[in-house]
Design a protein around this motif. Structure first.
Motif, PDB file in Angstrom:
ATOM      1  N   ILE A 100       0.568  -1.429  -0.211  1.00 60.62           N
ATOM      2  CA  ILE A 100       0.417  -0.296  -0.195  1.00 60.62           C
ATOM      3  C   ILE A 100       0.729   1.393   0.141  1.00 60.62           C
ATOM      4  O   ILE A 100       2.198   1.255   0.889  1.00 60.62           O
ATOM      5  CB  ILE A 100      -0.711  -0.140   1.346  1.00 60.62           C
ATOM      6  N   GLU A 122       3.465  -2.363   4.370  1.00 61.93           N
ATOM      7  CA  GLU A 122       3.568  -3.851   3.247  1.00 61.93           C
ATOM      8  C   GLU A 122       1.723  -3.969   3.084  1.00 61.93           C
ATOM      9  O   GLU A 122       1.097  -4.374   2.644  1.00 61.93           O
ATOM     10  CB  GLU A 122       2.993  -5.099   5.029  1.00 61.93           C
ATOM     11  N   ASP A 123       0.717  -3.322   4.026  1.00 66.18           N
ATOM     12  CA  ASP A 123      -0.623  -3.476   4.257  1.00 66.18           C
ATOM     13  C   ASP A 123      -1.818  -1.793   4.901  1.00 66.18           C
ATOM     14  O   ASP A 123      -1.179  -1.596   5.581  1.00 66.18           O
ATOM     15  CB  ASP A 123      -1.417  -5.079   4.990  1.00 66.18           C
ATOM     16  N   SER A 131      -1.180  -1.348   8.411  1.00 68.59           N
ATOM     17  CA  SER A 131       0.018  -1.373   9.281  1.00 68.59           C
ATOM     18  C   SER A 131       0.316   0.212   9.787  1.00 68.59           C
ATOM     19  O   SER A 131       1.449   0.894  10.516  1.00 68.59           O
ATOM     20  CB  SER A 131       1.387  -1.654   8.098  1.00 68.59           C
ATOM     21  N   GLU A 134      -2.894   1.254  -3.969  1.00 65.45           N
ATOM     22  CA  GLU A 134      -2.764   0.112  -3.936  1.00 65.45           C
ATOM     23  C   GLU A 134      -2.633   0.007  -5.888  1.00 65.45           C
ATOM     24  O   GLU A 134      -3.452   0.591  -6.746  1.00 65.45           O
ATOM     25  CB  GLU A 134      -3.329  -0.763  -4.112  1.00 65.45           C
TER      26      GLU A 134
END
Length: 100
Positions: free
Chosen positions: A2, A57-58, A61, A93
């Protein structure tokens, strides 16, 4: 992965101090699980405008891991008083990428 993106408008006459404090504050964001990297870009056309790009990472996070942490409070204390107006943070993304 992300990508967090925020346009930062720094108050007049504070750009150099902001840049120095940003380096100091970077130790805090980089300590979070799920953090992959970040960079600060300075706009060439608009004085005191910066672009903050952070790779995570996502989404969680950033929105949970960082934003609810004690290190976020340090980041906030060092940097948030520089912004006028306060930045809008968005997350992206990758849909397509091409590099030569």
């Amino acid at each position: 992965m992300i990508l967090e993106a925020a346009n930062l408008f720094v108050k007049p006459n504070l750009a150099h101090q902001f840049e120095a404090d940003f380096v100091k504050a970077s130790q805090f964001i980089s300590s979070i699980d799920g953090y992959l990297g970040h960079r600060l870009e300075k706009c060439l056309e608009v004085e005191n405008k910066y672009l903050l790009l952070v790779e995570w990472e996502d989404l969680e996070s950033h929105t949970v891991g960082f934003r609810t942490s004690d290190v976020y409070l340090e980041w906030k204390k060092i940097l948030h008083h520089y912004y006028e107006p306060f930045p809008i943070v968005e997350h992206f993304e990758t849909v397509f990428e091409y590099k030569k």
